[in-house]
Scaffold this motif. Structure first.
Motif, PDB file in Angstrom:
ATOM      1  N   GLN A   5       7.686   7.003  16.680  1.00  0.00           N
ATOM      2  CA  GLN A   5       8.852   6.651  16.387  1.00  0.00           C
ATOM      3  C   GLN A   5       9.440   5.913  17.624  1.00  0.00           C
ATOM      4  O   GLN A   5       9.138   6.911  18.997  1.00  0.00           O
ATOM      5  N   ALA A   6      10.018   4.945  18.269  1.00  0.00           N
ATOM      6  CA  ALA A   6      11.348   4.247  19.425  1.00  0.00           C
ATOM      7  C   ALA A   6      11.224   5.214  19.728  1.00  0.00           C
ATOM      8  O   ALA A   6      12.199   6.378  19.474  1.00  0.00           O
ATOM      9  N   PRO A   7      11.483   6.584  21.691  1.00  0.00           N
ATOM     10  CA  PRO A   7      11.926   6.848  21.582  1.00  0.00           C
ATOM     11  C   PRO A   7      14.141   6.748  21.696  1.00  0.00           C
ATOM     12  O   PRO A   7      14.370   6.034  21.256  1.00  0.00           O
ATOM     13  N   LYS A   8      14.636   7.768  21.294  1.00  0.00           N
ATOM     14  CA  LYS A   8      15.713   8.003  20.586  1.00  0.00           C
ATOM     15  C   LYS A   8      16.664   7.112  21.851  1.00  0.00           C
ATOM     16  O   LYS A   8      16.165   7.046  22.805  1.00  0.00           O
ATOM     17  N   GLY A   9      17.948   5.808  21.513  1.00  0.00           N
ATOM     18  CA  GLY A   9      17.994   5.382  22.214  1.00  0.00           C
ATOM     19  C   GLY A   9      17.720   3.953  22.558  1.00  0.00           C
ATOM     20  O   GLY A   9      18.522   3.721  23.274  1.00  0.00           O
ATOM     21  N   THR A  10      16.380   3.843  22.083  1.00  0.00           N
ATOM     22  CA  THR A  10      16.279   2.589  23.026  1.00  0.00           C
ATOM     23  C   THR A  10      15.565   1.974  21.456  1.00  0.00           C
ATOM     24  O   THR A  10      16.171   2.287  20.391  1.00  0.00           O
ATOM     25  N   TYR A  11      15.571   1.172  21.084  1.00  0.00           N
ATOM     26  CA  TYR A  11      15.261  -0.257  20.346  1.00  0.00           C
ATOM     27  C   TYR A  11      13.769  -0.997  20.607  1.00  0.00           C
ATOM     28  O   TYR A  11      13.748  -1.242  20.835  1.00  0.00           O
ATOM     29  N   ASP A  12      13.373  -1.608  19.122  1.00  0.00           N
ATOM     30  CA  ASP A  12      12.211  -2.751  19.292  1.00  0.00           C
ATOM     31  C   ASP A  12      12.580  -3.564  18.770  1.00  0.00           C
ATOM     32  O   ASP A  12      13.264  -4.107  18.112  1.00  0.00           O
ATOM     33  N   LEU A  13      12.319  -4.637  19.622  1.00  0.00           N
ATOM     34  CA  LEU A  13      12.938  -6.178  19.291  1.00  0.00           C
ATOM     35  C   LEU A  13      11.618  -7.051  18.623  1.00  0.00           C
ATOM     36  O   LEU A  13      10.794  -7.346  18.838  1.00  0.00           O
ATOM     37  N   LEU A  14      11.968  -7.227  17.345  1.00  0.00           N
ATOM     38  CA  LEU A  14      10.733  -8.175  16.466  1.00  0.00           C
ATOM     39  C   LEU A  14      11.460  -9.655  16.154  1.00  0.00           C
ATOM     40  O   LEU A  14      12.392  -9.386  15.708  1.00  0.00           O
ATOM     41  N   PRO A  15      10.483 -10.176  15.975  1.00  0.00           N
ATOM     42  CA  PRO A  15      11.152 -11.028  14.791  1.00  0.00           C
ATOM     43  C   PRO A  15      11.073 -10.806  13.507  1.00  0.00           C
ATOM     44  O   PRO A  15      11.219  -9.406  12.749  1.00  0.00           O
ATOM     45  N   PRO A  16      12.717 -12.139  12.998  1.00  0.00           N
ATOM     46  CA  PRO A  16      13.612 -13.132  13.706  1.00  0.00           C
ATOM     47  C   PRO A  16      13.965 -12.763  14.978  1.00  0.00           C
ATOM     48  O   PRO A  16      14.790 -13.327  14.848  1.00  0.00           O
ATOM     49  N   ASP A  17      15.191 -11.585  14.581  1.00  0.00           N
ATOM     50  CA  ASP A  17      15.898 -10.774  15.818  1.00  0.00           C
ATOM     51  C   ASP A  17      15.768 -11.256  16.639  1.00  0.00           C
ATOM     52  O   ASP A  17      16.104 -11.464  17.668  1.00  0.00           O
ATOM     53  N   SER A  18      14.048 -11.081  17.469  1.00  0.00           N
ATOM     54  CA  SER A  18      13.832 -11.133  18.541  1.00  0.00           C
ATOM     55  C   SER A  18      14.266 -12.776  19.074  1.00  0.00           C
ATOM     56  O   SER A  18      14.436 -13.051  20.707  1.00  0.00           O
ATOM     57  N   GLN A 119      24.970   4.348  21.091  1.00  0.00           N
ATOM     58  CA  GLN A 119      25.992   4.423  20.088  1.00  0.00           C
ATOM     59  C   GLN A 119      25.587   3.153  20.005  1.00  0.00           C
ATOM     60  O   GLN A 119      25.158   2.734  20.473  1.00  0.00           O
ATOM     61  N   ALA A 120      26.603   2.524  19.064  1.00  0.00           N
ATOM     62  CA  ALA A 120      26.095   0.613  18.913  1.00  0.00           C
ATOM     63  C   ALA A 120      26.786   0.270  20.183  1.00  0.00           C
ATOM     64  O   ALA A 120      27.940   0.380  20.755  1.00  0.00           O
ATOM     65  N   GLY A 121      26.226  -0.464  20.912  1.00  0.00           N
ATOM     66  CA  GLY A 121      26.148  -1.375  21.820  1.00  0.00           C
ATOM     67  C   GLY A 121      25.846  -0.568  23.332  1.00  0.00           C
ATOM     68  O   GLY A 121      26.242  -1.194  24.623  1.00  0.00           O
ATOM     69  N   ARG A 122      25.299   1.107  23.039  1.00  0.00           N
ATOM     70  CA  ARG A 122      25.000   1.119  24.383  1.00  0.00           C
ATOM     71  C   ARG A 122      23.971   2.011  24.537  1.00  0.00           C
ATOM     72  O   ARG A 122      23.724   3.110  23.351  1.00  0.00           O
ATOM     73  N   TYR A 123      22.773   1.737  24.566  1.00  0.00           N
ATOM     74  CA  TYR A 123      21.399   1.901  25.116  1.00  0.00           C
ATOM     75  C   TYR A 123      20.512   2.619  26.058  1.00  0.00           C
ATOM     76  O   TYR A 123      21.201   2.763  26.758  1.00  0.00           O
ATOM     77  N   ARG A 124      19.715   3.931  25.689  1.00  0.00           N
ATOM     78  CA  ARG A 124      18.990   3.923  26.812  1.00  0.00           C
ATOM     79  C   ARG A 124      18.077   2.876  27.293  1.00  0.00           C
ATOM     80  O   ARG A 124      18.041   3.080  28.768  1.00  0.00           O
ATOM     81  N   HIS A 125      17.900   1.685  26.456  1.00  0.00           N
ATOM     82  CA  HIS A 125      17.002   0.793  26.929  1.00  0.00           C
ATOM     83  C   HIS A 125      17.568  -0.343  26.511  1.00  0.00           C
ATOM     84  O   HIS A 125      18.273  -0.365  26.229  1.00  0.00           O
ATOM     85  N   PHE A 126      17.789  -1.093  28.474  1.00  0.00           N
ATOM     86  CA  PHE A 126      18.812  -2.816  27.648  1.00  0.00           C
ATOM     87  C   PHE A 126      18.330  -3.276  28.687  1.00  0.00           C
ATOM     88  O   PHE A 126      17.217  -2.844  29.428  1.00  0.00           O
ATOM     89  N   SER A 127      18.774  -4.911  27.644  1.00  0.00           N
ATOM     90  CA  SER A 127      18.940  -5.844  28.237  1.00  0.00           C
ATOM     91  C   SER A 127      19.788  -6.707  29.216  1.00  0.00           C
ATOM     92  O   SER A 127      20.687  -6.315  28.537  1.00  0.00           O
TER      93      SER A 127
END
Length: 420
Positions: A5-18, A119-127
């Motif tokens: 799974q994606a590491p804690k505090g990160t996310y995968d950016l996938l279609p259609p959200d990407s 938490q919502a809006g705060r990630y360990r990996h961000f853009s």
């Protein structure tokens, strides 16, 4: 299901959200490109000392949040927690400041890493998308960057963001303020970590979000009351330029932001629909950073806007971006000869700038048409043996259901006409 799974505090950016994230990056960078900012890309990791010197030893970013590693050769590296120090390092290393055209205007887009409590809006990996104007001290430049950020947000349809503005003074007036603030803070009931911060960088205490600290800061001396005449005049010019450009702002005397390198103009964009993580971007002037990392004196200013939080702000306002259809035309072949012919047509359409997809895997007509409808395409091109024997294909409007026979050698023209 995968065991990974994606590491804690990160996310995968996938279609259609990407697609929304790509549109936000495009919207933020578009005003910068029109204003002469060139694209720069730096490594995802740098020497630890670049950030400890530039961002500041007393900041949470350096003391608590950096991801660090040691190479086999013993070099201490850190995943980049912010963009400014890296971009300035790259500009200095390439001697861009010696090309004779200052300021050097650069923009960038990338991923950044901080070990924070997710938490919502705060990630360990961000853009982020960021911009830096290196090598000029001019209130017009500060105003330009702020206006470009405002224009980017407005182009996305955001309306409920606020601009907070402050001045942190310069090397002439800040030491006097620093001493006054230290005297005030030493009389408060603070924990040991915060007391250490008073001696290293007392302005960081003003940025402490804890209620127990904020209540004690009532009556604390403010930088605006200690600005020298030059800094007052500079800040007033920035304010006047923003007002003339129709940019509303709020003076915030406690605004210091989380980085030690800021001087004079400091600003932050906040959105009240995001809860505690309300900052969507910010920046300011950093006239001494170049010297901190071993370069010459290069007064500079810049900002970084969070892509993740901008997307959240759009959702909070209910703004839906008008995104181009990922697929405009969907080809549905019936039989091997039709697969060959229609795949050739798909290639032609794509080369002509038409977003086109294909029914892969030899699906039957019913399933292939379901795929066409799910793709969001406006048109379907359908062909079987009988159609090809007559030298035509069927172009079907998936919205109206209208279907027309079109010569095989006229597919591109017919499709472009219907899409127009």
């Amino acid at each position: 299901m995968s065991t990974f799974q994606a590491p804690k505090g990160t996310y995968d950016l996938l279609p259609p959200d990407s697609a929304v994230f790509l549109a936000v990056r495009e919207a933020i960078s578009a005003p910068l490109r029109r204003a002469g900012y060139g694209y720069v890309e730096t490594p995802g990791f740098e020497q630890v000392e670049l950030f400890s010197r530039g961002v500041g030893e007393s900041t949470d970013i350096v003391t608590k949040e950096m991801y660090t590693l040691t190479t086999k050769g013993g070099t201490e590296l850190a995943l980049r927690p912010e963009g400014t120090a890296s971009v300035l390092r790259a500009a200095l290393e390439a001697n861009l400041h010696k090309a004779g055209n200052l300021p050097v205007k650069l923009w960038y887009s990338g991923s950044y890493y901080r070990y924070e409590r997710p938490q919502a809006g705060r990630y360990r990996h961000f853009s982020q998308v960021g911009a830096e104007a290196i090598g000029a001290e001019d209130p017009v430049l500060d105003a330009e960057l702020i206006i470009l950020a405002v224009d980017a947000y407005r182009s996305l349809g955001l309306r409920n963001f606020r601009l907070l503005l402050n001045s942190l003074g310069d090397k002439e007036c800040r030491p006097v303020y620093r001493a006054a603030l230290q005297d005030f803070l030493r009389g408060l009931d603070l924990d040991e970590d915060t007391r250490r911060r008073i001696e290293i960088n007392p302005l960081r205490v003003l940025d402490d979000k804890r209620d127990t600290v904020q209540k004690q800061l009532v009556g604390a001396p403010m930088m605006r009351d200690h600005l020298c005449e030059a800094c007052k005049a500079y800040h007033e010019q920035v304010r006047e330029l923003l007002t003339a450009a129709g940019v509303e702002y709020e003076d915030d005397p406690k605004l210091v932001r989380g980085l030690d390198y800021y001087t004079r103009t400091t600003f932050e964009f906040v959105h009240d629909g995001l809860g505690s993580q309300s900052a969507v971007g910010g920046g300011g002037r950093y006239d001494g950073l170049s010297e901190m990392i071993g370069g010459p004196a290069l007064p500079s200013v810049g900002w970084a806007l969070g892509v993740d939080r901008t997307v959240l702000a759009l959702k909070a306002e209910g703004v839906e971006l008008e995104l181009p259809a990922p697929t405009q035309v969907f080809a549905v072949p019936m039989g091997e000869e039709a697969r060959r012919v229609l795949f050739g047509a798909v290639t032609e359409l794509r080369r002509a700038g038409v977003a086109t997809d294909f029914a892969f895997g030899g699906k039957g007509l019913k399933n292939a048409m379901k795929s066409a409808n799910r793709s969001g395409a406006r048109l379907a091109i359908v062909a079987g043996e009988r159609d090809l024997a007559e030298g035509v294909v069927q172009v079907k409007d998936l919205e109206s259901g209208e279907q027309t026979a079109v010569p095989v050698d006229g597919i591109v023209g017919a499709v472009r006409e219907r899409l127009a």
